[in-house]
Design a protein around this motif. Structure first.
Motif, PDB file in Angstrom:
ATOM      1  N   SER A 142       0.910  -1.176  -0.232  1.00  0.00           N
ATOM      2  CA  SER A 142       0.057  -0.083  -0.128  1.00  0.00           C
ATOM      3  C   SER A 142       0.909   1.192  -0.138  1.00  0.00           C
ATOM      4  O   SER A 142       2.083   1.169   0.280  1.00  0.00           O
ATOM      5  N   LEU A 143       0.413   2.400  -0.217  1.00  0.00           N
ATOM      6  CA  LEU A 143       1.071   3.606  -0.219  1.00  0.00           C
ATOM      7  C   LEU A 143       1.533   3.987   1.023  1.00  0.00           C
ATOM      8  O   LEU A 143       2.716   4.384   1.205  1.00  0.00           O
ATOM      9  N   SER A 144       1.112   3.582   2.070  1.00  0.00           N
ATOM     10  CA  SER A 144       1.391   3.936   3.338  1.00  0.00           C
ATOM     11  C   SER A 144       2.695   2.878   4.013  1.00  0.00           C
ATOM     12  O   SER A 144       3.647   3.476   4.166  1.00  0.00           O
ATOM     13  N   ALA A 147       5.596   4.208   1.797  1.00  0.00           N
ATOM     14  CA  ALA A 147       6.172   5.422   2.661  1.00  0.00           C
ATOM     15  C   ALA A 147       7.056   4.937   3.791  1.00  0.00           C
ATOM     16  O   ALA A 147       7.894   5.561   3.953  1.00  0.00           O
ATOM     17  N   ARG A 190       6.051  10.239   1.415  1.00  0.00           N
ATOM     18  CA  ARG A 190       5.183  10.106   2.574  1.00  0.00           C
ATOM     19  C   ARG A 190       3.679  11.320   2.326  1.00  0.00           C
ATOM     20  O   ARG A 190       2.709  11.084   2.359  1.00  0.00           O
ATOM     21  N   ALA A 193       1.644   9.399  -0.109  1.00  0.00           N
ATOM     22  CA  ALA A 193       0.759   8.829   0.656  1.00  0.00           C
ATOM     23  C   ALA A 193      -0.366   8.965   1.291  1.00  0.00           C
ATOM     24  O   ALA A 193      -1.475   8.772   1.059  1.00  0.00           O
ATOM     25  N   GLN A 194      -0.063  10.305   2.227  1.00  0.00           N
ATOM     26  CA  GLN A 194      -1.058  10.795   3.017  1.00  0.00           C
ATOM     27  C   GLN A 194      -2.069  11.537   2.102  1.00  0.00           C
ATOM     28  O   GLN A 194      -3.182  11.713   2.818  1.00  0.00           O
ATOM     29  N   GLU A 197      -3.823   7.863  -0.043  1.00  0.00           N
ATOM     30  CA  GLU A 197      -4.310   6.926   0.698  1.00  0.00           C
ATOM     31  C   GLU A 197      -4.842   7.456   2.312  1.00  0.00           C
ATOM     32  O   GLU A 197      -3.813   7.461   3.264  1.00  0.00           O
ATOM     33  N   THR A 200      -3.754   7.192   6.264  1.00  0.00           N
ATOM     34  CA  THR A 200      -1.977   7.045   6.443  1.00  0.00           C
ATOM     35  C   THR A 200      -1.413   7.797   7.470  1.00  0.00           C
ATOM     36  O   THR A 200      -1.571   9.243   7.422  1.00  0.00           O
TER      37      THR A 200
END
Length: 200
Positions: A142-144, A147, A190, A193-194, A197, A200
């Protein structure tokens, strides 16, 4: 990507770099010229000021325009590297990209940065964050999680010996310090991602 979402993304990335400018400067004072934070802040302030205009463009065109702005305003070694990253990413993205397209575009962008900087992973540069982040993305993270991988990779530059960039002039004295370019790359990842997603 919808224009409103793209404007939020551009603004989030810029605000993140601006907020961490002092940290990036401190990191660069230890092993570089001490101007990474200031240069990155100046560049992303310029990008942020044009967030609305940039977000009116298709994603690829917006990234290329942002990259051009960074080349023109960041200065130092970071301007060409980050400018190349964004421009190459934008150039490689098709209309309506899917996950595989993002991965392929990221690969092309990272390769372009490596060529521009005449460097590769393992030499204590932003590539030491970009490569692990892409590997995590390609593994289905996942993007988190991507990151998280970027943050871990940035910390992983602390014990490394710098082989490229200004820090390489310090030799063994470059060991024990986080690479500022690696840190700024992790901050950007990051921020992405935040934004993309929630939670996050």
């Amino acid at each position: 990507m919808e224009a409103a979402k793209l404007e939020i993304l551009i603004t989030k990335i810029a605000d993140t770099i601006i907020a961490h400018a002092d940290e990036l400067t401190s990191l660069d004072q230890a092993i570089g010229d001490g101007d990474h934070g200031l240069n990155m802040k100046r560049g992303f302030e310029a990008v942020r000021s044009e967030a609305a205009a940039l977000s009116a463009k298709p994603l690829g065109e917006a990234l290329k325009a942002a990259g051009t702005k960074l080349v023109m305003t960041v200065g130092g070694a970071s301007g060409p590297l980050y400018g190349t990253l964004f421009m190459a990413l934008g150039k490689a993205l098709p209309d309506n990209p899917g996950r595989a397209d993002y991965a392929a575009a990221a690969r092309a962008a990272i390769d372009a940065v490596a060529m521009r900087g005449k460097s590769q992973a393992g030499q204590k540069t932003l590539l030491d964050v970009l490569e692990p982040a892409l590997a995590a993305f390609n593994a289905g993270a996942s993007l988190s999680m991507v990151a998280d991988a970027a943050d871990t990779a940035a910390a992983g530059t602390i014990p490394m010996l710098a082989i490229r960039g200004r820090a390489s002039f310090l030799g063994e004295r470059s060991v024990g310090h986080m690479d500022p370019g690696a840190r700024s790359a992790a901050l950007i990842i990051r921020a992405v991602a935040q934004t993309l997603e929630p939670g996050t």
